[in-house]
Design an enzyme around this catalytic site. Structure first.
Site, PDB file in Angstrom:
ATOM      1  N   HIS A  43      -1.503   1.409  -4.245  1.00  0.00           N
ATOM      2  CA  HIS A  43      -1.860   2.825  -4.083  1.00  0.00           C
ATOM      3  C   HIS A  43      -0.965   3.730  -4.934  1.00  0.00           C
ATOM      4  O   HIS A  43      -0.845   4.918  -4.656  1.00  0.00           O
ATOM      5  CB  HIS A  43      -1.794   3.238  -2.600  1.00  0.00           C
ATOM      6  N   ASP A  73       6.212   4.703  -1.371  1.00  0.00           N
ATOM      7  CA  ASP A  73       7.570   5.201  -1.132  1.00  0.00           C
ATOM      8  C   ASP A  73       8.661   4.520  -1.956  1.00  0.00           C
ATOM      9  O   ASP A  73       9.842   4.853  -1.819  1.00  0.00           O
ATOM     10  CB  ASP A  73       7.903   5.099   0.369  1.00  0.00           C
ATOM     11  N   ASN A 127       2.690  -7.052  12.911  1.00  0.00           N
ATOM     12  CA  ASN A 127       2.273  -5.652  13.002  1.00  0.00           C
ATOM     13  C   ASN A 127       2.256  -5.246  14.472  1.00  0.00           C
ATOM     14  O   ASN A 127       1.859  -6.040  15.318  1.00  0.00           O
ATOM     15  CB  ASN A 127       0.869  -5.482  12.389  1.00  0.00           C
ATOM     16  N   GLN A 185       0.837  -1.201   0.000  1.00  0.00           N
ATOM     17  CA  GLN A 185       0.000   0.000   0.000  1.00  0.00           C
ATOM     18  C   GLN A 185       0.872   1.251   0.000  1.00  0.00           C
ATOM     19  O   GLN A 185       0.360   2.357  -0.086  1.00  0.00           O
ATOM     20  CB  GLN A 185      -0.883   0.013   1.259  1.00  0.00           C
ATOM     21  N   CYS A 240       2.096  21.116 -17.242  1.00  0.00           N
ATOM     22  CA  CYS A 240       2.612  20.546 -18.485  1.00  0.00           C
ATOM     23  C   CYS A 240       2.784  21.681 -19.496  1.00  0.00           C
ATOM     24  O   CYS A 240       2.181  22.746 -19.348  1.00  0.00           O
ATOM     25  CB  CYS A 240       1.590  19.530 -18.989  1.00  0.00           C
TER      26      CYS A 240
END
Ligand code: ZN
Length: 242
Positions: free
Chosen positions: A110, A95, A203, A92, A143
């Protein structure tokens, strides 16, 4: 479980990257969404309603995320893939740390912060180009056709992309799913563990799937992954060997 033949995958979230210095979203006290409302900050609505606010709030934080380096958790998953003990990683996180760590099959459900694209002509831009424009005062970055550039991350309000549908296919019926660093609270990703035969959860906080998992470790990920590599007789990456 990993030594048994079969299809093994990892599913990761923000918790695997906190040891790289990236704050997670939902930890009590430190989580980013404890301080900010995600639908006001990282959403499609925020981008269109106030692009200047959107970029000023998000881009410096994203630039910092892009400078982070992988930690033992990312390096260990890359090693497990090299050894054929897992097939790849579904993440998810935006990075890029799994790719930096050397993982080959990575589904970034993601999106990611390496590129953006023009909302008018769809031309692709590197993150550095977007950041360069931002730093020179062109906010939002544009752009040459005049269209606004948006990052290739999945914002709140976006549809899930192709990577998510590929992830659904590989998780369906997979033998072991290692859930690493996600509290499994954000749908539709939080539905993925249902499709796996066996679950391992690593976790710090409890998750809605803890009762269904065969192994649940509420311990720091770096330590668990280092111990896992050692148990499997694999080399623990130098990043934490000290
Ligand atoms: Zn354009």
């Amino acid at each position: 479980m990993l030594r048994q033949p079969g299809r093994h995958w990892a599913l990761t979230g923000a918790g695997i990257s906190t040891e790289s210095g990236i704050p997670d979203y939902r930890s009590p006290g430190t989580g980013l969404w404890e301080k900010m409302d995600p639908t006001r900050v990282a959403s499609v609505d925020a981008l269109f309603q106030d692009p200047v606010f959107f970029y000023k709030t998000n881009l410096p934080r994203w630039a910092e995320i892009n400078r982070a380096e992988p930690n033992i958790g990312h390096l260990a998953l890359a090693e497990l893939e090299r050894q054929g003990l897992i097939q790849g990683v579904i993440t998810q996180n935006v990075d890029s740390l799994h790719l930096k760590a050397g993982s080959k099959r990575v589904y970034e459900v993601h999106g990611h912060l390496r590129t953006g694209h023009c909302l008018e002509c769809r031309r692709s831009f590197s993150f550095e180009e977007m950041l360069g424009q931002f730093e020179k005062g062109t906010i939002p970055p544009k752009c040459s056709c005049g269209g606004m550039i948006r990052p290739d991350v999945v914002l709140f309000g976006d549809l899930m992309g192709e990577a998510f549908h590929q992830a659904e296919r590989v998780v369906a019926g997979c033998d072991v799913l290692l859930v690493v660093g996600t509290s499994l609270q954000v749908y539709p990703v939080a539905a993925l563990p249902r499709y796996a035969r066996r679950l391992v959860i690593i976790n710090l906080m409890s998750t809605p799937y803890d009762r269904e998992a065969e192994v649940v470790l509420h311990e720091p990920i770096g330590q668990v992954m280092a111990d896992l590599l050692q148990t499997l007789g694999l080399e623990v990456p130098a990043a934490v060997a000290s």
